[in-house]
Design an enzyme around this catalytic site. Sequence first.
Site, PDB file in Angstrom:
ATOM      1  CB  CYS A  81      -1.060  -0.081   1.214  1.00  0.00           C
ATOM      2  SG  CYS A  81      -1.967   1.564   1.446  1.00  0.00           S
ATOM      3  CG  HIS A 169      -2.110  -1.208  -9.451  1.00  0.00           C
ATOM      4  ND1 HIS A 169      -3.317  -0.404  -8.943  1.00  0.00           N
ATOM      5  CD2 HIS A 169      -1.340  -1.749  -8.311  1.00  0.00           C
ATOM      6  CE1 HIS A 169      -2.796  -0.409  -7.583  1.00  0.00           C
ATOM      7  NE2 HIS A 169      -1.729  -0.998  -7.372  1.00  0.00           N
ATOM      8  CD  GLU A 219      -6.862   1.586  -2.452  1.00  0.00           C
ATOM      9  OE1 GLU A 219      -6.278   0.570  -1.827  1.00  0.00           O
ATOM     10  OE2 GLU A 219      -6.725   2.662  -1.986  1.00  0.00           O
ATOM     11  CB  CYS A 228      -4.654   4.044  -4.859  1.00  0.00           C
ATOM     12  SG  CYS A 228      -3.978   2.395  -4.927  1.00  0.00           S
ATOM     13  N   GLY A 231      -1.628   3.016  -6.807  1.00  0.00           N
ATOM     14  CA  GLY A 231      -2.195   2.933  -8.087  1.00  0.00           C
ATOM     15  C   GLY A 231      -1.546   4.173  -8.865  1.00  0.00           C
TER      16      GLY A 231
END
Length: 289
Positions: A81, A169, A219, A228, A231
Site C-alpha cells: 500500500c 493493477h 481499490e 491510492c 495505483g
Amino acid sequence: MSRTFLKMNGLGNDFVVLETASQAFNPTAEDIRAIAKRPSQDGGEGGIGCDQVIAIDPPRAEGASAYVRFWNSDGEETGACGNGTRCVAWLLMESAKKTSVAFDTVAGRLSGVMAGDKLVTVDMGQPGLRWDQIPLAEEMDTRGIELQVGPIDAPDLHTPGCVSMGNPHVVFFVDAPATDELARGTGSLIEHHPLFPEGVNVGFAHIAARDHIQLKVWERGAGLTAACGTGACAAQVAAVRRGLTDRVAKVEFESGALTIEWRESDGHVIMTGPVTLEFTGKLPEKVAA
C-alpha cells in the site's frame, strides 16, 4: 486488553496503524472488517473506519527496522500500500529520530527518506511487468491487454495496461478525468474479472500533460478511495510504457497529488507525498483479539 492504534492518512487514503512489539495483533478477517467499518451517517454502529489496517511488527531480517503487514477493509491481507508505506516510514523515522528507514513486507523490502515536514519519499522497488507477475489468467502483453468495457464494436474502455506494485493493477486511459460513477461502475465490474485470478485494483488515468496524470482508483477489497499510492505508481509506469508521460510526473487525485518517478537507472519507482497523523485511540475489546 485494548490495543492502542494510530489513525493516519495519505491524501485522504486512511489507515488504522498498530505497532505489535508490545501488543500482539493476529486478527481474523472478521476483526479487520469490524475495525475498518465506518460508522453510518444515521448514527449506526461502526468500527473506527479506514481503507486499510496496518501492523508494524518487529523486524525479521537484518537491515530492516520492521516487518509490516497490510489488510484491505474486506479483511484480506494485501501485499503493499503506497500511501500506507509513507505513513509507516514516517512513524519509523520519527520514533528512531532518523531521516531514512528500510522495512520488509510480503512484497519485499521498501525504504523511505524524509523529504520535508510530514513529506516522505519512498522507494517502492521495481514494478512487475510480466503477465504472470500481475498475475493474469493467460499470457498477454501487459502494455495493453485484451480487455474492453462496452459494446464490442465501439467499447467505452479498452486495452488497459497492467502493472504489479506488490499488488495487481490494471490502468485504463481515459479522454477526460474519470467520474466517481465511472470508477464505481467499471471498477466493481473489473475487480473480479476472470482474467485476474487474485482480483485487481482498477485505475482510470487521464493524461493532462506529459508530467501530469489525473487519476481515480477503485481499490481491490476497499472500493473507491480518496487516493491510492500503488495505483499512482502503476498509472505512471503504464503511461511511460505507452510513451504518454516522461519518467517523472505529478499524479493527481481530487484529494491532492503525489510525485512519481520511474527511475531509468535501476527501474525502481519512487513516490513522494504527504502523511497526516489524525489521532490515537484504543481498539474496542471485541475487535482487539
